[in-house]
Write a protein that holds these residues in place. Structure first.
Motif, PDB file in Angstrom:
ATOM      1  N   GLU A 149       6.606   0.675  -9.261  1.00 28.67           N
ATOM      2  CA  GLU A 149       5.805  -0.471  -9.719  1.00 28.67           C
ATOM      3  C   GLU A 149       6.623  -1.757  -9.645  1.00 28.67           C
ATOM      4  OE1 GLU A 149       4.419  -3.502 -12.524  1.00 28.67           O
ATOM      5  OE2 GLU A 149       6.210  -2.264 -12.779  1.00 28.67           O
ATOM      6  N   ASP A 150       7.893  -1.685 -10.003  1.00 26.56           N
ATOM      7  CA  ASP A 150       8.766  -2.859  -9.933  1.00 26.56           C
ATOM      8  C   ASP A 150       8.925  -3.317  -8.484  1.00 26.56           C
ATOM      9  OD1 ASP A 150      10.657  -4.710 -11.314  1.00 26.56           O
ATOM     10  OD2 ASP A 150      12.124  -3.717 -10.022  1.00 26.56           O
ATOM     11  N   GLU A 151       9.070  -2.381  -7.580  1.00 28.22           N
ATOM     12  CA  GLU A 151       9.200  -2.718  -6.160  1.00 28.22           C
ATOM     13  C   GLU A 151       7.913  -3.344  -5.630  1.00 28.22           C
ATOM     14  OE1 GLU A 151      12.316   0.976  -5.226  1.00 28.22           O
ATOM     15  OE2 GLU A 151      10.176   1.157  -4.741  1.00 28.22           O
ATOM     16  N   ALA A 152       6.770  -2.824  -6.079  1.00 27.57           N
ATOM     17  CA  ALA A 152       5.481  -3.388  -5.664  1.00 27.57           C
ATOM     18  C   ALA A 152       5.312  -4.809  -6.187  1.00 27.57           C
ATOM     19  CB  ALA A 152       4.341  -2.503  -6.159  1.00 27.57           C
ATOM     20  N   ASP A 153       5.780  -5.055  -7.403  1.00 22.57           N
ATOM     21  CA  ASP A 153       5.722  -6.407  -7.966  1.00 22.57           C
ATOM     22  C   ASP A 153       6.447  -7.412  -7.087  1.00 22.57           C
ATOM     23  OD1 ASP A 153       4.139  -6.023 -10.175  1.00 22.57           O
ATOM     24  OD2 ASP A 153       5.792  -5.808 -11.597  1.00 22.57           O
ATOM     25  N   HIS A 154       7.587  -7.012  -6.557  1.00 22.69           N
ATOM     26  CA  HIS A 154       8.376  -7.905  -5.700  1.00 22.69           C
ATOM     27  C   HIS A 154       7.608  -8.248  -4.425  1.00 22.69           C
ATOM     28  CE1 HIS A 154      12.058  -8.163  -8.011  1.00 22.69           C
ATOM     29  NE2 HIS A 154      12.103  -6.847  -8.137  1.00 22.69           N
ATOM     30  N   ILE A 155       6.913  -7.256  -3.871  1.00 25.85           N
ATOM     31  CA  ILE A 155       6.127  -7.515  -2.662  1.00 25.85           C
ATOM     32  C   ILE A 155       4.973  -8.467  -2.973  1.00 25.85           C
ATOM     33  CG2 ILE A 155       4.669  -6.481  -0.882  1.00 25.85           C
ATOM     34  CD1 ILE A 155       6.355  -3.899  -1.238  1.00 25.85           C
TER      35      ILE A 155
ATOM     36  N   ALA B  31       0.831  -1.205   0.000  1.00 24.78           N
ATOM     37  CA  ALA B  31       0.000   0.000   0.000  1.00 24.78           C
ATOM     38  C   ALA B  31       0.867   1.257   0.000  1.00 24.78           C
ATOM     39  CB  ALA B  31      -0.931   0.003   1.211  1.00 24.78           C
ATOM     40  N   ALA B  32       1.996   1.207   0.703  1.00 25.56           N
ATOM     41  CA  ALA B  32       2.916   2.350   0.708  1.00 25.56           C
ATOM     42  C   ALA B  32       3.484   2.588  -0.689  1.00 25.56           C
ATOM     43  CB  ALA B  32       4.039   2.115   1.712  1.00 25.56           C
ATOM     44  N   LYS B  33       3.764   1.508  -1.405  1.00 24.28           N
ATOM     45  CA  LYS B  33       4.243   1.633  -2.794  1.00 24.28           C
ATOM     46  C   LYS B  33       3.134   2.175  -3.689  1.00 24.28           C
ATOM     47  CE  LYS B  33       8.316  -0.027  -1.904  1.00 24.28           C
ATOM     48  NZ  LYS B  33       9.488   0.877  -1.890  1.00 24.28           N
ATOM     49  N   SER B  34       1.905   1.748  -3.437  1.00 28.63           N
ATOM     50  CA  SER B  34       0.769   2.253  -4.224  1.00 28.63           C
ATOM     51  C   SER B  34       0.643   3.765  -4.076  1.00 28.63           C
ATOM     52  CB  SER B  34      -0.533   1.586  -3.766  1.00 28.63           C
ATOM     53  OG  SER B  34      -0.499   0.187  -3.954  1.00 28.63           O
ATOM     54  N   LEU B  35       0.768   4.239  -2.846  1.00 28.06           N
ATOM     55  CA  LEU B  35       0.680   5.673  -2.598  1.00 28.06           C
ATOM     56  C   LEU B  35       1.833   6.412  -3.265  1.00 28.06           C
ATOM     57  CD1 LEU B  35      -0.455   8.199  -1.280  1.00 28.06           C
ATOM     58  CD2 LEU B  35       0.714   7.555   0.839  1.00 28.06           C
ATOM     59  N   ALA B  36       3.035   5.864  -3.141  1.00 31.42           N
ATOM     60  CA  ALA B  36       4.199   6.514  -3.753  1.00 31.42           C
ATOM     61  C   ALA B  36       4.054   6.602  -5.268  1.00 31.42           C
ATOM     62  CB  ALA B  36       5.475   5.750  -3.384  1.00 31.42           C
TER      63      ALA B  36
ATOM     64  N   ASN C 105      -3.324  -9.298  -5.536  1.00 29.72           N
ATOM     65  CA  ASN C 105      -3.319  -9.185  -6.996  1.00 29.72           C
ATOM     66  C   ASN C 105      -4.120  -7.967  -7.457  1.00 29.72           C
ATOM     67  OD1 ASN C 105      -1.654 -11.419  -7.450  1.00 29.72           O
ATOM     68  ND2 ASN C 105      -3.387 -12.842  -7.357  1.00 29.72           N
ATOM     69  N   ASP C 106      -5.227  -7.674  -6.777  1.00 26.21           N
ATOM     70  CA  ASP C 106      -5.988  -6.455  -7.097  1.00 26.21           C
ATOM     71  C   ASP C 106      -5.149  -5.213  -6.814  1.00 26.21           C
ATOM     72  OD1 ASP C 106      -8.195  -7.874  -7.903  1.00 26.21           O
ATOM     73  OD2 ASP C 106      -9.367  -7.522  -6.076  1.00 26.21           O
ATOM     74  N   MET C 107      -4.454  -5.234  -5.681  1.00 25.69           N
ATOM     75  CA  MET C 107      -3.588  -4.103  -5.336  1.00 25.69           C
ATOM     76  C   MET C 107      -2.488  -3.924  -6.376  1.00 25.69           C
ATOM     77  SD  MET C 107      -3.281  -4.692  -1.206  1.00 25.69           S
ATOM     78  CE  MET C 107      -2.013  -3.439  -0.986  1.00 25.69           C
ATOM     79  N   ASP C 108      -1.916  -5.040  -6.790  1.00 26.92           N
ATOM     80  CA  ASP C 108      -0.823  -4.963  -7.763  1.00 26.92           C
ATOM     81  C   ASP C 108      -1.324  -4.513  -9.132  1.00 26.92           C
ATOM     82  OD1 ASP C 108       2.034  -5.326  -7.681  1.00 26.92           O
ATOM     83  OD2 ASP C 108       1.785  -6.914  -9.152  1.00 26.92           O
TER      84      ASP C 108
END
Length: 206
Positions: free
Chosen positions: A46-52, A15-20, A78-81
């Motif tokens: 987005e790449d960092e979020a993929d890893h999470i 979620a922190a990556k989504s906000l960023a 998966n929805d978040m990503d």
């Protein structure tokens, strides 16, 4: 046996990556002098979020006990990503077509995506204790859905303004603008999907 509460940590990290990513995307529309830098920031995040997201899915395969249904955990991450992926597609479209100016409604939708991701950041910690937080979770998810509805309206109004304005005698400007509006609206749609998934989890488990 203890539950695998590490999933909550990963949800909140994502979620922190989504906000960023949403903030970097909004910055693209706010400052046309730093388009390339902010698009690059979206893609990096987005790449960092993929890893999470990959860590969550890997954890599902290895964990014996999960905080709630495995299918719900997989759908939520998966929805978040998907939402962050859509932000990435928006940034890539801007770079692909070398867009240097934007419609006012585009900035509004991007700002609304920031609002939705901020609400998501409030929602996810509350999942750690579903029962007592059920009412608050429902309220926050509903707020996200309301903002998505406002984004729909901005999308429609933006296309009308584009068609009547600078794209009136420039079909290519309309094609590019329409695609960009479409990506932005899908960002809001994907974030609404996250809200609906969370609301469904609350209903199922409370």
């Amino acid at each position: 046996m203890p539950r695998e509460d590490k999933f909550f940590d990963m949800f909140e990290a994502h979620a922190a990556k989504s906000l960023a990513a949403a903030q970097s995307l909004a910055a693209v529309f706010a400052n046309t002098k730093t388009i390339a830098q902010n698009c690059a920031a979206v893609m990096k995040t987005e790449d960092e979020a993929d890893h999470i997201a990959a860590q969550v899915n890997e954890g599902l395969r290895k964990s014996f006990i999960t905080p709630f249904d495995r299918g719900d955990i997989g759908k939520l991450i998966n929805d978040m990503d998907d939402a962050v992926d859509q932000m990435n597609k928006t940034a890539k479209t801007i770079l692909l077509y070398e867009v240097k100016s934007f419609e006012p409604n585009m900035k509004i939708i991007a700002d609304e995506a920031v609002q939705m991701t901020k609400l998501l950041g409030e929602v996810l910690p509350l999942l750690r204790n579903l029962g007592p937080n059920a009412v608050k979770l429902h309220q926050l998810c509903k707020q996200m859905m309301v903002i998505e509805g406002e984004s729909d309206l901005q999308h429609e109004n933006g296309l009308k303004a584009l068609m009547k304005g600078r794209a009136k005698n420039n079909p290519m400007a309309f094609i590019i603008g329409q695609e960009l509006f479409g990506h932005l609206e899908k960002v809001a749609d994907k974030l609404e999907d996250v809200a609906r998934t969370i609301d469904g989890i609350v209903i199922e488990h409370v």
